[in-house]
Design an enzyme around this catalytic site. Structure first.
Site, PDB file in Angstrom:
ATOM      1  N   LYS A 172      53.295  41.836  56.182  1.00  0.00           N
ATOM      2  CA  LYS A 172      53.355  41.072  54.925  1.00  0.00           C
ATOM      3  C   LYS A 172      52.803  42.003  53.855  1.00  0.00           C
ATOM      4  O   LYS A 172      51.597  42.150  53.693  1.00  0.00           O
ATOM      5  CB  LYS A 172      52.503  39.811  55.052  1.00  0.00           C
ATOM      6  N   SER A 174      51.995  43.432  50.001  1.00  0.00           N
ATOM      7  CA  SER A 174      51.519  42.748  48.796  1.00  0.00           C
ATOM      8  C   SER A 174      52.719  42.305  47.954  1.00  0.00           C
ATOM      9  O   SER A 174      53.735  43.006  47.869  1.00  0.00           O
ATOM     10  CB  SER A 174      50.644  43.694  47.975  1.00  0.00           C
ATOM     11  N   GLU A 175      52.576  41.166  47.298  1.00  0.00           N
ATOM     12  CA  GLU A 175      53.639  40.671  46.414  1.00  0.00           C
ATOM     13  C   GLU A 175      53.856  41.609  45.237  1.00  0.00           C
ATOM     14  O   GLU A 175      54.895  41.564  44.584  1.00  0.00           O
ATOM     15  CB  GLU A 175      53.321  39.247  45.916  1.00  0.00           C
ATOM     16  N   SER A 224      40.945  41.955  49.730  1.00  0.00           N
ATOM     17  CA  SER A 224      39.664  41.597  49.109  1.00  0.00           C
ATOM     18  C   SER A 224      38.775  40.804  50.065  1.00  0.00           C
ATOM     19  O   SER A 224      39.255  40.194  51.029  1.00  0.00           O
ATOM     20  CB  SER A 224      39.929  40.775  47.854  1.00  0.00           C
ATOM     21  N   GLY A 228      39.705  37.914  52.859  1.00  0.00           N
ATOM     22  CA  GLY A 228      39.230  38.137  54.234  1.00  0.00           C
ATOM     23  C   GLY A 228      38.444  36.933  54.742  1.00  0.00           C
ATOM     24  O   GLY A 228      38.609  36.508  55.890  1.00  0.00           O
ATOM     25  N   GLU A 245      39.499  45.310  56.701  1.00  0.00           N
ATOM     26  CA  GLU A 245      39.062  46.395  55.805  1.00  0.00           C
ATOM     27  C   GLU A 245      38.974  45.765  54.425  1.00  0.00           C
ATOM     28  O   GLU A 245      39.996  45.581  53.764  1.00  0.00           O
ATOM     29  CB  GLU A 245      40.093  47.533  55.778  1.00  0.00           C
ATOM     30  N   CYS A 279      39.684  51.622  47.444  1.00  0.00           N
ATOM     31  CA  CYS A 279      38.564  50.879  48.049  1.00  0.00           C
ATOM     32  C   CYS A 279      37.325  51.760  48.114  1.00  0.00           C
ATOM     33  O   CYS A 279      36.208  51.262  48.046  1.00  0.00           O
ATOM     34  CB  CYS A 279      38.958  50.371  49.425  1.00  0.00           C
ATOM     35  N   GLU A 376      32.502  44.600  42.998  1.00  0.00           N
ATOM     36  CA  GLU A 376      33.583  45.591  42.986  1.00  0.00           C
ATOM     37  C   GLU A 376      34.344  45.491  41.663  1.00  0.00           C
ATOM     38  O   GLU A 376      34.853  44.426  41.308  1.00  0.00           O
ATOM     39  CB  GLU A 376      34.531  45.320  44.166  1.00  0.00           C
TER      40      GLU A 376
HETATM   41  P1  NAD Z   1      44.114  40.599  48.177  1.00  0.00           P
HETATM   42  O1  NAD Z   1      43.107  40.126  49.147  1.00  0.00           O
HETATM   43  O2  NAD Z   1      44.368  39.805  46.953  1.00  0.00           O
HETATM   44  O3  NAD Z   1      45.548  40.725  48.899  1.00  0.00           O
HETATM   45  C1  NAD Z   1      45.743  41.532  50.036  1.00  0.00           C
HETATM   46  C2  NAD Z   1      46.923  40.978  50.826  1.00  0.00           C
HETATM   47  O4  NAD Z   1      46.574  39.693  51.343  1.00  0.00           O
HETATM   48  C3  NAD Z   1      48.193  40.780  50.007  1.00  0.00           C
HETATM   49  O5  NAD Z   1      49.298  41.103  50.821  1.00  0.00           O
HETATM   50  C4  NAD Z   1      48.160  39.285  49.718  1.00  0.00           C
HETATM   51  O6  NAD Z   1      49.419  38.695  49.473  1.00  0.00           O
HETATM   52  C5  NAD Z   1      47.577  38.742  51.004  1.00  0.00           C
HETATM   53  N1  NAD Z   1      46.927  37.436  50.881  1.00  0.00           N
HETATM   54  C6  NAD Z   1      46.390  36.862  49.769  1.00  0.00           C
HETATM   55  N2  NAD Z   1      45.867  35.642  50.086  1.00  0.00           N
HETATM   56  C7  NAD Z   1      46.069  35.468  51.408  1.00  0.00           C
HETATM   57  C8  NAD Z   1      45.727  34.426  52.331  1.00  0.00           C
HETATM   58  N3  NAD Z   1      45.089  33.315  51.929  1.00  0.00           N
HETATM   59  N4  NAD Z   1      46.064  34.572  53.623  1.00  0.00           N
HETATM   60  C9  NAD Z   1      46.692  35.703  54.051  1.00  0.00           C
HETATM   61  N5  NAD Z   1      47.050  36.716  53.229  1.00  0.00           N
HETATM   62  C10 NAD Z   1      46.738  36.610  51.925  1.00  0.00           C
HETATM   63  O7  NAD Z   1      43.724  42.101  47.848  1.00  0.00           O
HETATM   64  P2  NAD Z   1      44.451  43.088  46.824  1.00  0.00           P
HETATM   65  O8  NAD Z   1      44.108  42.687  45.457  1.00  0.00           O
HETATM   66  O9  NAD Z   1      45.886  43.239  47.206  1.00  0.00           O
HETATM   67  O10 NAD Z   1      43.749  44.478  47.175  1.00  0.00           O
HETATM   68  C11 NAD Z   1      42.584  44.886  46.566  1.00  0.00           C
HETATM   69  C12 NAD Z   1      41.419  44.715  47.502  1.00  0.00           C
HETATM   70  O11 NAD Z   1      41.669  45.410  48.719  1.00  0.00           O
HETATM   71  C13 NAD Z   1      40.136  45.303  46.969  1.00  0.00           C
HETATM   72  O12 NAD Z   1      39.064  44.418  47.204  1.00  0.00           O
HETATM   73  C14 NAD Z   1      39.951  46.579  47.792  1.00  0.00           C
HETATM   74  O13 NAD Z   1      38.635  47.021  47.931  1.00  0.00           O
HETATM   75  C15 NAD Z   1      40.529  46.174  49.092  1.00  0.00           C
HETATM   76  N6  NAD Z   1      40.915  47.354  49.871  1.00  0.00           N
HETATM   77  C16 NAD Z   1      40.140  47.707  50.922  1.00  0.00           C
HETATM   78  C17 NAD Z   1      40.438  48.844  51.651  1.00  0.00           C
HETATM   79  C18 NAD Z   1      39.595  49.249  52.819  1.00  0.00           C
HETATM   80  O14 NAD Z   1      40.044  50.066  53.604  1.00  0.00           O
HETATM   81  N7  NAD Z   1      38.386  48.715  52.980  1.00  0.00           N
HETATM   82  C19 NAD Z   1      41.545  49.621  51.287  1.00  0.00           C
HETATM   83  C20 NAD Z   1      42.312  49.231  50.198  1.00  0.00           C
HETATM   84  C21 NAD Z   1      42.003  48.078  49.489  1.00  0.00           C
END
Ligand code: NAD
Length: 485
Positions: A172, A174-175, A224, A228, A245, A279, A376
């Site tokens: 899945k 990202s949108e 995020s 998570g 992650e 990240c 963050e």
């Molecule tokens: P996000 O959590 O908004 O979305 C990540 C993914 O989860 C997307 O595909 C989104 O559609 C999906 N998602 C959203 N809500 C969901 C739900 N309720 N159930 C299942 N899936 C869902 O994060 P983002 O804005 O895309 O990414 C930025 C974040 O990612 C930052 O916090 C960054 O630190 C983190 N990040 C961490 C690492 C790492 O290795 N630790 C690496 C890259 C990014």
């Protein structure tokens, strides 16, 4: 190019009636629309992955390795198209996207060989005539939920080890960045048996359907902290294997023996690459009082020389942010810091142009009462705080709920050792921030979540461990009940 789900080896509109627009963050123009995946689409993908798993898990490790190498070869051949699309959907400059694509296909090569050569082991037995083995097994269908900031790299860090371990996957993306995942299905994954790799496009509701699905025993998630936490609460009652992650708030500490000019160059890189949307971005800098003047002057000079622009332009150093919601967080953090006494030395504004740009920004007079030092920010803002002694620097570096990475600049081995022993983070960089290594496990401590990608640990995340105890001759045992017989 197809902008539909990829299920069971075919592109399909599926059951979705709604679409999601994908725009170019440098121009705000819509470049494609993709379906918003429904529960039924997710179920179709899971059923395809489940059916494919029955035979994929029996494919020899060497054959699987060859298919991973073939995927890598195809990505190499189509490298330029992939880099271009990645730049248009994610926004960072071409050289950064080239690096991401190289890392992506190299990850497939790395796990091809690791999967071929890491198949479990025989362990010493406590009895003669007994064979004890530790074997590794795939989970089955793995749900891979990927963010937008490194859409291909973070896909590869999940999909390559998952497949090498014998799982099948439902991805899945990202949108905001689903297009390059679909492009790989078309250009690089077409030789895999149908159902081994599936992509369902959509937003959080689609991701949640994957998490809720009872036939998905493992979720590998990068994103995020708040998402998570939601995933954990849904998956916990089903006892799913979760690989997380999550966010970071990485500290960069400059020791009093460091070269301030070199440290300034390293900070500008680590804080501003991908417009600070990494990240492991440097999110807070600690500099000793004695070096602060020279370091800050050099950092501001460097930042003033950077070109903000469309990632497609070869003169661009910093591209746009991914969208207005993310940019607003940077604006809020800067406003909060200013209200509490911080000074902006350069940047601090949204430039007057199309695209989701934010000026690269350096702040001083910051402290840990400010959001910019504790939450963050995920954008092009570098707050610089002074400290008095190294004990204080270590205490400040550890003053975060996150524990992803941390960097130290020093030539003093004793300080280096104290830092890597005492700072609670999954990766410690000394004098070379943000450099990854295929064999080096990557992940976080504390609220960044457990689990590691890359390295052998990154393969083991996708395998269950089973101990086999086998009395080859099937002899009766004196300790079996009843004792007197
Ligand atoms: P996000 O959590 O908004 O979305 C990540 C993914 O989860 C997307 O595909 C989104 O559609 C999906 N998602 C959203 N809500 C969901 C739900 N309720 N159930 C299942 N899936 C869902 O994060 P983002 O804005 O895309 O990414 C930025 C974040 O990612 C930052 O916090 C960054 O630190 C983190 N990040 C961490 C690492 C790492 O290795 N630790 C690496 C890259 C990014």
């Amino acid at each position: 190019m197809n902008h539909f789900h990829f299920i069971n080896g075919k592109f399909t509109r599926g059951h979705s009636t709604e679409t999601i627009a994908v725009d170019n963050p440098a121009t705000e123009q819509v470049i494609a629309t993709v379906p918003r995946g429904t529960d039924q689409d997710v179920d179709d993908a899971v059923q395809a992955a489940k059916a494919a798993f029955a035979s994929w898990k029996r494919v020899s490790a060497s054959e699987r390795a060859e298919m991973l190498h073939e995927a890598s070869q195809k990505m190499r051949r189509h490298k330029h198209e992939i880099i271009e699309l990645l730049t248009r959907e994610e926004g960072k400059p071409l050289p950064e996207n080239e690096e991401e694509v190289v890392w992506t296909y190299s990850t497939f090569d790395y796990y091809a060989e690791l999967g071929r050569h890491s198949r479990g082991r025989v362990i010493p037995s406590t009895e003669d005539g007994v064979l004890n083995m530790v074997i590794k097994e795939p989970y089955g269908v793995v749900g891979c939920i990927v963010p937008w900031n490194y859409p291909l790299l973070l896909l590869a860090w999940k999909v390559a080890p998952a497949l090498a371990a014998g799982n099948t996957v439902v991805i899945k993306p990202s949108e905001m960045t689903p297009l390059t995942a679909l492009q790989l299905c078309e250009l690089a994954f077409d030789h895999f048996p149908p159902g081994v790799i599936n992509v369902v496009t959509g937003d959080g509701t689609t991701g949640e359907a994957l998490v809720r699905h009872p036939e998905v025993p493992m979720i590998a998630f990068t994103g995020s902290l708040s998402t998570g936490q939601k995933i954990a609460s849904i998956a916990a009652p089903m006892m799913k294997k979760l690989h997380f992650e999550l966010g970071g708030k990485d500290a960069f500490v400059i020791a009093d023996d460091a070269d301030p000019e070199l440290a300034a160059r390293a900070v500008a890189y680590a804080g501003l690459i991908n417009a600070g949307q990494v990240c492991t971005s440097t999110e807070r800098v600690y500099v000793p009082q004695a070096l602060a003047g020279r370091f800050i002057e050099d950092l501001v000079d460097l930042v003033s020389s950077l070109n903000l622009g469309d990632g497609m332009d070869p003169n661009t150093d910093i591209g746009p942010m991914i969208g207005t919601r993310y940019r607003q967080k940077v604006v809020d953090h800067i406003a909060d810091a200013k209200a509490k006494g911080a000074r902006v030395l350069i940047g601090g504004n949204i430039p007057n142009r199309k695209g989701y740009f934010h000026e690269p920004t350096v702040l001083v007079d910051v402290n840990h009462s400010m959001k910019i030092m504790t939450e963050e920010t995920f954008g092009p803002a570098i707050p610089v705080m002074t400290y008095t002694d190294f004990d204080e620097a270590i205490r400040l570096a550890n003053d975060s709920i996150y524990g992803l990475g941390a960097c130290l600049f020093t030539s003093d081995a004793k300080k280096a050792r104290r830092f890597f022993e005492e700072v609670k983070a999954g990766t410690i960089w000394i004098n070379d921030p943000l450099t990854d290594n295929y064999a080096g496990p990557f992940g976080g401590m504390k609220y960044t979540g457990g689990g590691r990608e890359l390295g052998e640990e990154g393969l083991d995340e996708f395998r269950e461990t089973k101990h086999v105890h086998w009395d080859i001759e099937a002899r009766p045992k004196s300790w079996w009940l009843p004792y007197h017989k």
